[in-house]
Structures are given as structure tokens and as C-alpha cells.
Scaffold this motif. Structure first.
Motif, PDB file in Angstrom:
ATOM      1  N   ARG A  38       0.836  -1.211   0.000  1.00 41.39           N
ATOM      2  CA  ARG A  38       0.000   0.000   0.000  1.00 41.39           C
ATOM      3  C   ARG A  38       0.869   1.259   0.000  1.00 41.39           C
ATOM      4  O   ARG A  38       0.567   2.235  -0.682  1.00 41.39           O
ATOM      5  CB  ARG A  38      -0.932  -0.004   1.195  1.00 41.39           C
ATOM      6  CG  ARG A  38      -1.816   1.198   1.214  1.00 41.39           C
ATOM      7  CD  ARG A  38      -3.059   0.990   1.963  1.00 41.39           C
ATOM      8  NE  ARG A  38      -3.858   2.196   1.814  1.00 41.39           N
ATOM      9  CZ  ARG A  38      -5.035   2.346   2.305  1.00 41.39           C
ATOM     10  NH1 ARG A  38      -5.583   1.355   2.945  1.00 41.39           N
ATOM     11  NH2 ARG A  38      -5.685   3.453   2.146  1.00 41.39           N
ATOM     12  N   ALA A  39       1.964   1.227   0.767  1.00 43.37           N
ATOM     13  CA  ALA A  39       2.866   2.381   0.804  1.00 43.37           C
ATOM     14  C   ALA A  39       3.476   2.635  -0.569  1.00 43.37           C
ATOM     15  O   ALA A  39       3.531   3.783  -1.038  1.00 43.37           O
ATOM     16  CB  ALA A  39       3.953   2.156   1.846  1.00 43.37           C
ATOM     17  N   ARG A  40       3.935   1.581  -1.207  1.00 39.81           N
ATOM     18  CA  ARG A  40       4.540   1.721  -2.544  1.00 39.81           C
ATOM     19  C   ARG A  40       3.509   2.276  -3.530  1.00 39.81           C
ATOM     20  O   ARG A  40       3.806   3.191  -4.305  1.00 39.81           O
ATOM     21  CB  ARG A  40       5.092   0.387  -3.041  1.00 39.81           C
ATOM     22  CG  ARG A  40       5.824   0.490  -4.380  1.00 39.81           C
ATOM     23  CD  ARG A  40       6.421  -0.828  -4.871  1.00 39.81           C
ATOM     24  NE  ARG A  40       5.513  -1.944  -4.728  1.00 39.81           N
ATOM     25  CZ  ARG A  40       5.683  -2.962  -3.872  1.00 39.81           C
ATOM     26  NH1 ARG A  40       6.739  -3.017  -3.092  1.00 39.81           N
ATOM     27  NH2 ARG A  40       4.791  -3.926  -3.797  1.00 39.81           N
ATOM     28  N   ASP A  41       2.300   1.742  -3.500  1.00 36.34           N
ATOM     29  CA  ASP A  41       1.256   2.222  -4.413  1.00 36.34           C
ATOM     30  C   ASP A  41       0.940   3.699  -4.170  1.00 36.34           C
ATOM     31  O   ASP A  41       0.664   4.442  -5.114  1.00 36.34           O
ATOM     32  CB  ASP A  41      -0.025   1.395  -4.259  1.00 36.34           C
ATOM     33  CG  ASP A  41       0.098  -0.009  -4.816  1.00 36.34           C
ATOM     34  OD1 ASP A  41       1.085  -0.302  -5.533  1.00 36.34           O
ATOM     35  OD2 ASP A  41      -0.789  -0.838  -4.515  1.00 36.34           O
ATOM     36  N   SER A  42       0.989   4.131  -2.922  1.00 36.23           N
ATOM     37  CA  SER A  42       0.688   5.527  -2.588  1.00 36.23           C
ATOM     38  C   SER A  42       1.853   6.458  -2.878  1.00 36.23           C
ATOM     39  O   SER A  42       1.652   7.597  -3.292  1.00 36.23           O
ATOM     40  CB  SER A  42       0.322   5.650  -1.108  1.00 36.23           C
ATOM     41  OG  SER A  42      -0.875   4.972  -0.841  1.00 36.23           O
ATOM     42  N   TRP A  43       3.070   5.990  -2.646  1.00 38.42           N
ATOM     43  CA  TRP A  43       4.232   6.877  -2.745  1.00 38.42           C
ATOM     44  C   TRP A  43       4.800   6.980  -4.159  1.00 38.42           C
ATOM     45  O   TRP A  43       5.201   8.055  -4.603  1.00 38.42           O
ATOM     46  CB  TRP A  43       5.336   6.440  -1.783  1.00 38.42           C
ATOM     47  CG  TRP A  43       6.315   7.551  -1.596  1.00 38.42           C
ATOM     48  CD1 TRP A  43       7.520   7.705  -2.224  1.00 38.42           C
ATOM     49  CD2 TRP A  43       6.160   8.693  -0.768  1.00 38.42           C
ATOM     50  NE1 TRP A  43       8.122   8.871  -1.828  1.00 38.42           N
ATOM     51  CE2 TRP A  43       7.301   9.503  -0.928  1.00 38.42           C
ATOM     52  CE3 TRP A  43       5.153   9.125   0.106  1.00 38.42           C
ATOM     53  CZ2 TRP A  43       7.468  10.704  -0.246  1.00 38.42           C
ATOM     54  CZ3 TRP A  43       5.314  10.320   0.788  1.00 38.42           C
ATOM     55  CH2 TRP A  43       6.459  11.084   0.605  1.00 38.42           C
ATOM     56  N   MET A  44       4.860   5.883  -4.861  1.00 35.83           N
ATOM     57  CA  MET A  44       5.479   5.872  -6.188  1.00 35.83           C
ATOM     58  C   MET A  44       4.449   6.330  -7.213  1.00 35.83           C
ATOM     59  O   MET A  44       3.723   5.530  -7.792  1.00 35.83           O
ATOM     60  CB  MET A  44       6.053   4.490  -6.502  1.00 35.83           C
ATOM     61  CG  MET A  44       7.102   4.022  -5.503  1.00 35.83           C
ATOM     62  SD  MET A  44       8.535   5.101  -5.349  1.00 35.83           S
ATOM     63  CE  MET A  44       9.453   4.614  -6.807  1.00 35.83           C
ATOM     64  N   GLY A  58      25.186   6.271  -4.201  1.00 34.49           N
ATOM     65  CA  GLY A  58      24.081   5.339  -4.415  1.00 34.49           C
ATOM     66  C   GLY A  58      23.079   5.336  -3.280  1.00 34.49           C
ATOM     67  O   GLY A  58      22.219   4.456  -3.219  1.00 34.49           O
ATOM     68  N   THR A  59      23.141   6.330  -2.385  1.00 40.35           N
ATOM     69  CA  THR A  59      22.287   6.351  -1.201  1.00 40.35           C
ATOM     70  C   THR A  59      21.129   7.314  -1.361  1.00 40.35           C
ATOM     71  O   THR A  59      21.335   8.484  -1.713  1.00 40.35           O
ATOM     72  CB  THR A  59      23.112   6.755   0.045  1.00 40.35           C
ATOM     73  OG1 THR A  59      24.188   5.834   0.192  1.00 40.35           O
ATOM     74  CG2 THR A  59      22.261   6.753   1.297  1.00 40.35           C
ATOM     75  N   VAL A  60      19.915   6.834  -1.093  1.00 41.55           N
ATOM     76  CA  VAL A  60      18.733   7.694  -1.094  1.00 41.55           C
ATOM     77  C   VAL A  60      18.685   8.405   0.255  1.00 41.55           C
ATOM     78  O   VAL A  60      18.578   7.764   1.304  1.00 41.55           O
ATOM     79  CB  VAL A  60      17.443   6.876  -1.334  1.00 41.55           C
ATOM     80  CG1 VAL A  60      16.216   7.765  -1.182  1.00 41.55           C
ATOM     81  CG2 VAL A  60      17.466   6.234  -2.721  1.00 41.55           C
ATOM     82  N   LEU A  61      18.760   9.728   0.221  1.00 39.61           N
ATOM     83  CA  LEU A  61      18.733  10.550   1.436  1.00 39.61           C
ATOM     84  C   LEU A  61      17.317  10.955   1.814  1.00 39.61           C
ATOM     85  O   LEU A  61      17.027  11.190   2.987  1.00 39.61           O
ATOM     86  CB  LEU A  61      19.567  11.818   1.234  1.00 39.61           C
ATOM     87  CG  LEU A  61      20.978  11.659   0.685  1.00 39.61           C
ATOM     88  CD1 LEU A  61      21.601  13.020   0.442  1.00 39.61           C
ATOM     89  CD2 LEU A  61      21.819  10.822   1.637  1.00 39.61           C
ATOM     90  N   GLY A  62      16.463  11.085   0.820  1.00 35.75           N
ATOM     91  CA  GLY A  62      15.089  11.510   1.040  1.00 35.75           C
ATOM     92  C   GLY A  62      14.306  11.385  -0.243  1.00 35.75           C
ATOM     93  O   GLY A  62      14.863  11.087  -1.306  1.00 35.75           O
ATOM     94  N   THR A  63      13.023  11.630  -0.139  1.00 32.45           N
ATOM     95  CA  THR A  63      12.142  11.471  -1.290  1.00 32.45           C
ATOM     96  C   THR A  63      10.963  12.424  -1.170  1.00 32.45           C
ATOM     97  O   THR A  63      10.615  12.879  -0.077  1.00 32.45           O
ATOM     98  CB  THR A  63      11.663  10.000  -1.398  1.00 32.45           C
ATOM     99  OG1 THR A  63      10.815   9.857  -2.547  1.00 32.45           O
ATOM    100  CG2 THR A  63      10.915   9.549  -0.164  1.00 32.45           C
ATOM    101  N   ALA A  64      10.371  12.738  -2.303  1.00 31.64           N
ATOM    102  CA  ALA A  64       9.181  13.579  -2.344  1.00 31.64           C
ATOM    103  C   ALA A  64       8.289  13.095  -3.468  1.00 31.64           C
ATOM    104  O   ALA A  64       8.765  12.518  -4.448  1.00 31.64           O
ATOM    105  CB  ALA A  64       9.547  15.041  -2.571  1.00 31.64           C
ATOM    106  N   LYS A  65       7.001  13.335  -3.296  1.00 34.01           N
ATOM    107  CA  LYS A  65       6.061  13.052  -4.373  1.00 34.01           C
ATOM    108  C   LYS A  65       5.178  14.271  -4.542  1.00 34.01           C
ATOM    109  O   LYS A  65       4.923  15.004  -3.578  1.00 34.01           O
ATOM    110  CB  LYS A  65       5.241  11.792  -4.104  1.00 34.01           C
ATOM    111  CG  LYS A  65       4.249  11.911  -2.984  1.00 34.01           C
ATOM    112  CD  LYS A  65       3.374  10.676  -2.921  1.00 34.01           C
ATOM    113  CE  LYS A  65       2.161  10.938  -2.053  1.00 34.01           C
ATOM    114  NZ  LYS A  65       1.040  10.123  -2.418  1.00 34.01           N
ATOM    115  N   MET A  66       4.749  14.513  -5.759  1.00 37.63           N
ATOM    116  CA  MET A  66       3.891  15.660  -6.033  1.00 37.63           C
ATOM    117  C   MET A  66       2.928  15.341  -7.162  1.00 37.63           C
ATOM    118  O   MET A  66       3.146  14.400  -7.920  1.00 37.63           O
ATOM    119  CB  MET A  66       4.714  16.886  -6.396  1.00 37.63           C
ATOM    120  CG  MET A  66       5.487  16.733  -7.690  1.00 37.63           C
ATOM    121  SD  MET A  66       5.954  18.293  -8.446  1.00 37.63           S
ATOM    122  CE  MET A  66       4.390  18.894  -8.998  1.00 37.63           C
TER     123      MET A  66
END
Length: 161
Positions: A38-44, A58-66
Motif C-alpha cells: 500500500r505504501a509503494r502504491d501511494s508513494w510511487m 548510491g544512497t537515497v537521502l530523502g524522497t518527495a512526491k507531487m
């Protein structure tokens, strides 16, 4: 630090810190026991939405969705959500993601950005958004049940683009 579109391969790094942030129950209005699917479906996000990551090496420090906050005649107002890996907090990741998302929303033709649910006790986020030009346009009293502080206000924040 570089900000780029998220790929499906990034999810393996996003999920652990997203899960922990949501489970803490102090900043996100998601179910604290959200499933990975559910998280993946909502975030990606899928178009017209976008999901980005801030990376270093190669490190993900943070993410955003819009994407659009609403559909149809209200689709000219954007909305966004942000998560920074706690191990990388205080390094400007949130500010970089916020600036990127505002620039992208403007380039995509949105007229404004609205955040629907900024927990008032999340003072770092509230301060960041205010420093980026957002105003608190309303607060829903006791709109959020904080894991340790009980019922606290939930801000609606807005910025014209």
C-alpha cells in the motif's frame, strides 16, 4: 546531492525509512501499520504525479512526491509530500527537495501548492515550509492524533507559485 526521478529500484531504500517515519505516528496521516504494498502504491506516483529522490552516491537521502491536489477544475493546485531519512536530517535534504518540487510544479503549470496536513508539532517542517514562502491558511484543531502528545492541530499550508 542530486535530485532525480525515482525508479522502482529506489523503493528498496525508501521503504525502510518511510515505514519507520509512518510507524512513529508523529508526522504522517497514514495508518501506522501501513503495508509495504500500500505504501509503494501511494508513494510511487504515476503521471501526472511525480516521485523524486535526493541521492548522494548510491544512497537515497530523502524522497518527495507531487501531483495535483484535486482533479478537474481544481487540478491547477499542486500537492506534495516529503520524507527524509532520519540519518540524513539536518543536512538540507528537505529544503533541497522542497525547492525542487516548487520549481517543478511551477514548470508543470501549477498555480499554487497546498499541503493538506502538516502536523503542528512538526515544527521543523512548519518552519521549513514557512521559510519557503508557505502560509498557514487554517488549522484543524485536534485534527491529528499524535502517538505521544495526543490530539494536536493539523495545518493546511499554501503558497502561490
Amino acid at each position: 546531492m542530486r535530485i532525480r526521478e525515482a525508479t522502482t529500484d529506489d523503493w528498496a531504500q525508501i521503504w525502510p525509512f518511510l515505514r519507520d517515519i509512518v510507524a512513529a505516528g508523529d508526522t504522517y496521516t497514514w495508518d501506522r501499520d501501513v503495508t509495504e504494498e500500500r505504501a509503494r502504491d501511494s508513494w510511487m506516483s504515476t503521471p501526472p504525479g511525480r516521485t523524486v529522490v535526493a541521492v548522494e552516491g548510491g544512497t537515497v537521502l530523502g524522497t518527495a512526491k507531487m501531483g495535483p491536489n484535486h482533479l478537474g477544475p481544481a487540478s491547477h493546485i499542486a500537492n506534495a509530500s516529503f520524507m527524509v531519512h532520519p540519518a540524513h536530517g539536518g543536512r538540507g535534504v528537505g529544503r533541497a527537495l522542497g525547492t525542487h518540487v516548487l520549481d517543478q510544479a511551477r514548470a508543470d503549470g501549477y498555480r499554487a501548492m497546498q499541503f493538506n496536513a502538516v502536523v503542528e508539532t512538526n515544527t521543523r517542517a512548519v518552519g521549513l515550509w514557512q521559510s519557503l514562502g508557505f502560509d498557514i491558511v487554517a488549522t484543524l484543531p485536534e485534527g491529528f492524533e499524535h502517538a505521544t502528545k495526543g490530539f494536536v492541530g493539523l495545518h493546511i499550508m499554501y503558497r502561490k507559485l
